[in-house]
Design a protein around this motif. Structure first.
Motif, PDB file in Angstrom:
ATOM      1  N   GLY A  24      -1.390  -2.373  -4.044  1.00 25.16           N
ATOM      2  CA  GLY A  24      -1.299  -3.525  -4.933  1.00 25.16           C
ATOM      3  C   GLY A  24      -0.511  -3.287  -6.197  1.00 25.16           C
ATOM      4  N   LYS A  25       0.371  -2.297  -6.169  1.00 24.84           N
ATOM      5  CA  LYS A  25       1.132  -1.940  -7.364  1.00 24.84           C
ATOM      6  C   LYS A  25       2.066  -3.058  -7.810  1.00 24.84           C
ATOM      7  CE  LYS A  25       4.327   1.018  -6.785  1.00 24.84           C
ATOM      8  NZ  LYS A  25       5.420   0.048  -7.051  1.00 24.84           N
ATOM      9  N   SER A  26       2.798  -3.644  -6.872  1.00 23.35           N
ATOM     10  CA  SER A  26       3.768  -4.687  -7.249  1.00 23.35           C
ATOM     11  C   SER A  26       3.078  -5.905  -7.843  1.00 23.35           C
ATOM     12  CB  SER A  26       4.598  -5.091  -6.026  1.00 23.35           C
ATOM     13  OG  SER A  26       5.376  -4.006  -5.564  1.00 23.35           O
ATOM     14  N   ALA A  27       1.947  -6.293  -7.256  1.00 19.74           N
ATOM     15  CA  ALA A  27       1.209  -7.439  -7.783  1.00 19.74           C
ATOM     16  C   ALA A  27       0.683  -7.144  -9.179  1.00 19.74           C
ATOM     17  CB  ALA A  27       0.056  -7.798  -6.852  1.00 19.74           C
ATOM     18  N   THR A  28       0.249  -5.914  -9.410  1.00 21.33           N
ATOM     19  CA  THR A  28      -0.251  -5.532 -10.730  1.00 21.33           C
ATOM     20  C   THR A  28       0.877  -5.520 -11.752  1.00 21.33           C
ATOM     21  OG1 THR A  28      -1.982  -4.204  -9.682  1.00 21.33           O
ATOM     22  CG2 THR A  28      -1.514  -3.758 -11.995  1.00 21.33           C
ATOM     23  N   ALA A  29       2.038  -5.026 -11.354  1.00 21.31           N
ATOM     24  CA  ALA A  29       3.192  -5.031 -12.265  1.00 21.31           C
ATOM     25  C   ALA A  29       3.542  -6.459 -12.671  1.00 21.31           C
ATOM     26  CB  ALA A  29       4.392  -4.352 -11.603  1.00 21.31           C
ATOM     27  N   ARG A  30       3.455  -7.401 -11.724  1.00 22.04           N
ATOM     28  CA  ARG A  30       3.747  -8.803 -12.052  1.00 22.04           C
ATOM     29  C   ARG A  30       2.761  -9.347 -13.083  1.00 22.04           C
ATOM     30  NH1 ARG A  30       5.048  -9.067  -6.496  1.00 22.04           N
ATOM     31  NH2 ARG A  30       2.969  -9.834  -5.945  1.00 22.04           N
ATOM     32  N   MET A  31       1.516  -8.899 -13.024  1.00 22.82           N
ATOM     33  CA  MET A  31       0.531  -9.346 -14.012  1.00 22.82           C
ATOM     34  C   MET A  31       0.923  -8.889 -15.417  1.00 22.82           C
ATOM     35  SD  MET A  31      -3.041  -8.615 -12.000  1.00 22.82           S
ATOM     36  CE  MET A  31      -3.301  -9.225 -10.327  1.00 22.82           C
ATOM     37  N   PHE A  32       1.393  -7.664 -15.539  1.00 25.95           N
ATOM     38  CA  PHE A  32       1.865  -7.183 -16.835  1.00 25.95           C
ATOM     39  C   PHE A  32       3.068  -8.007 -17.303  1.00 25.95           C
ATOM     40  CE2 PHE A  32      -0.666  -3.447 -15.866  1.00 25.95           C
ATOM     41  CZ  PHE A  32      -1.098  -3.021 -17.119  1.00 25.95           C
ATOM     42  N   ALA A  33       4.004  -8.256 -16.405  1.00 21.42           N
ATOM     43  CA  ALA A  33       5.196  -9.027 -16.771  1.00 21.42           C
ATOM     44  C   ALA A  33       4.821 -10.431 -17.204  1.00 21.42           C
ATOM     45  CB  ALA A  33       6.164  -9.073 -15.592  1.00 21.42           C
ATOM     46  N   GLN A  34       3.890 -11.060 -16.495  1.00 17.77           N
ATOM     47  CA  GLN A  34       3.456 -12.407 -16.846  1.00 17.77           C
ATOM     48  C   GLN A  34       2.754 -12.440 -18.196  1.00 17.77           C
ATOM     49  OE1 GLN A  34       1.155 -13.313 -13.363  1.00 17.77           O
ATOM     50  NE2 GLN A  34       2.961 -13.734 -12.100  1.00 17.77           N
ATOM     51  N   ALA A  35       2.189 -11.305 -18.598  1.00 18.72           N
ATOM     52  CA  ALA A  35       1.537 -11.218 -19.904  1.00 18.72           C
ATOM     53  C   ALA A  35       2.522 -10.885 -21.021  1.00 18.72           C
ATOM     54  CB  ALA A  35       0.433 -10.165 -19.860  1.00 18.72           C
ATOM     55  N   GLY A  36       3.798 -10.731 -20.668  1.00 20.38           N
ATOM     56  CA  GLY A  36       4.825 -10.492 -21.679  1.00 20.38           C
ATOM     57  C   GLY A  36       5.200  -9.045 -21.888  1.00 20.38           C
ATOM     58  N   VAL A  37       4.676  -8.141 -21.075  1.00 21.07           N
ATOM     59  CA  VAL A  37       5.017  -6.723 -21.193  1.00 21.07           C
ATOM     60  C   VAL A  37       6.312  -6.451 -20.426  1.00 21.07           C
ATOM     61  CG1 VAL A  37       4.284  -4.363 -20.652  1.00 21.07           C
ATOM     62  CG2 VAL A  37       2.593  -6.053 -21.410  1.00 21.07           C
ATOM     63  N   PRO A  38       7.325  -5.878 -21.065  1.00 18.78           N
ATOM     64  CA  PRO A  38       8.550  -5.533 -20.333  1.00 18.78           C
ATOM     65  C   PRO A  38       8.248  -4.519 -19.222  1.00 18.78           C
ATOM     66  CG  PRO A  38       8.941  -5.468 -22.692  1.00 18.78           C
ATOM     67  CD  PRO A  38       7.455  -5.581 -22.508  1.00 18.78           C
ATOM     68  N   VAL A  39       8.773  -4.775 -18.027  1.00 19.48           N
ATOM     69  CA  VAL A  39       8.491  -3.932 -16.864  1.00 19.48           C
ATOM     70  C   VAL A  39       9.800  -3.430 -16.270  1.00 19.48           C
ATOM     71  CG1 VAL A  39       7.550  -3.872 -14.521  1.00 19.48           C
ATOM     72  CG2 VAL A  39       6.333  -5.133 -16.324  1.00 19.48           C
ATOM     73  N   HIS A  40       9.871  -2.129 -16.052  1.00 16.25           N
ATOM     74  CA  HIS A  40      10.985  -1.567 -15.290  1.00 16.25           C
ATOM     75  C   HIS A  40      10.470  -1.239 -13.904  1.00 16.25           C
ATOM     76  CE1 HIS A  40      13.805   1.553 -13.792  1.00 16.25           C
ATOM     77  NE2 HIS A  40      14.681   0.774 -14.385  1.00 16.25           N
ATOM     78  N   ASP A  41      11.019  -1.912 -12.903  1.00 15.03           N
ATOM     79  CA  ASP A  41      10.590  -1.786 -11.520  1.00 15.03           C
ATOM     80  C   ASP A  41      11.531  -0.831 -10.797  1.00 15.03           C
ATOM     81  OD1 ASP A  41      10.096  -2.093  -8.807  1.00 15.03           O
ATOM     82  OD2 ASP A  41       9.757  -4.249  -8.934  1.00 15.03           O
ATOM     83  N   ALA A  42      11.035   0.354 -10.477  1.00 18.62           N
ATOM     84  CA  ALA A  42      11.884   1.342  -9.816  1.00 18.62           C
ATOM     85  C   ALA A  42      12.346   0.855  -8.449  1.00 18.62           C
ATOM     86  CB  ALA A  42      11.136   2.671  -9.677  1.00 18.62           C
TER      87      ALA A  42
END
Length: 216
Positions: A24-42
């Motif tokens: 569930g890593k990708s779904a969790t990363a999207r939650m951070f992005a939706q909260a406004g946290v910049p995300v670098h997706d390898a």
């Protein structure tokens, strides 16, 4: 694992996100992005590097003949077949791709240096020593039966491929033991979203402010 964490002076707090396949890593990363946290997706960075004209595509085509599509992009299925079960070939591929992804990651951190919190989404974070580039690490996990069902529902992945992928990843239990934060995505979307919000609140304070994450 429990330790005191503080946002560094003059730069962002760098949170690494990792987890074994199907956790569930990708779904969790999207939650951070939706909260406004910049995300670098390898994974997204690799996708771009593998595309037509991508910085890795030509080198991969030379190293592994027959793995490029007519448009010059990497044929992922052909590449997977070329390296699956062959550690020396996989190491050769990683030597091409990992430095390029890490360079993009450094550029990302430089662009977002004024943000209180940034996320590096790195599938093989511990396996590649990526924790050294992070101030803390979040591991996502799920029960084995949930993981297996998620993975086998993906196109092109069967039991053999799943086993081969797991064999090159650090065991989930070891990742959890080394992590600063752990989210069990098997408990559902709402639980994971609440945990993401709590982590952001914990790590997004003023520079130098101490915080203590929960024991995992």
């Amino acid at each position: 694992m429990t330790r005191t964490l503080a946002r560094p002076e003059g730069r962002s707090f760098v949170l690494g996100l990792t987890g074994s396949i199907g956790m569930g890593k990708s779904a969790t990363a999207r939650m951070f992005a939706q909260a406004g946290v910049p995300v670098h997706d390898a994974d997204a960075a690799v996708h771009a590097l593998y595309g037509p004209g991508g910085a890795a595509a030509e080198a991969i085509g030379r190293a592994f003949p027959g793995t490029l599509s007519p448009d010059g992009a990497v044929d992922r299925a052909a590449l997977r077949a070329a390296v699956l079960g062959a550690p020396e070939r996989l190491a050769r591929l990683e030597a091409i791709v990992h430095p390029l992804v890490q360079a993009e990651s450094r550029d990302f951190l430089a662009r977002h240096a004024r943000e209180p919190l940034v996320l590096l989404d790195i599938p093989l974070l511990y396996e590649t020593g990526g924790e050294g580039r992070c101030d803390a690490v979040l591991v996502v996990t799920a029960p084995p039966e949930v993981q297996r069902a998620r993975v086998l529902a993906r196109p092109g992945l069967d039991e053999t491929a799943f086993a081969a992928i797991l064999a090159k990843q650090m065991p989930d239990a070891e990742k959890r033991a080394r992590a600063d934060f752990v989210i069990d995505t098997g408990l559902g979307f709402a639980h994971a979203q609440g945990e993401v919000a709590r982590i952001i609140a914990t790590l997004g304070g003023p520079p130098g402010s101490p915080s203590r994450p929960p024991a995992s």
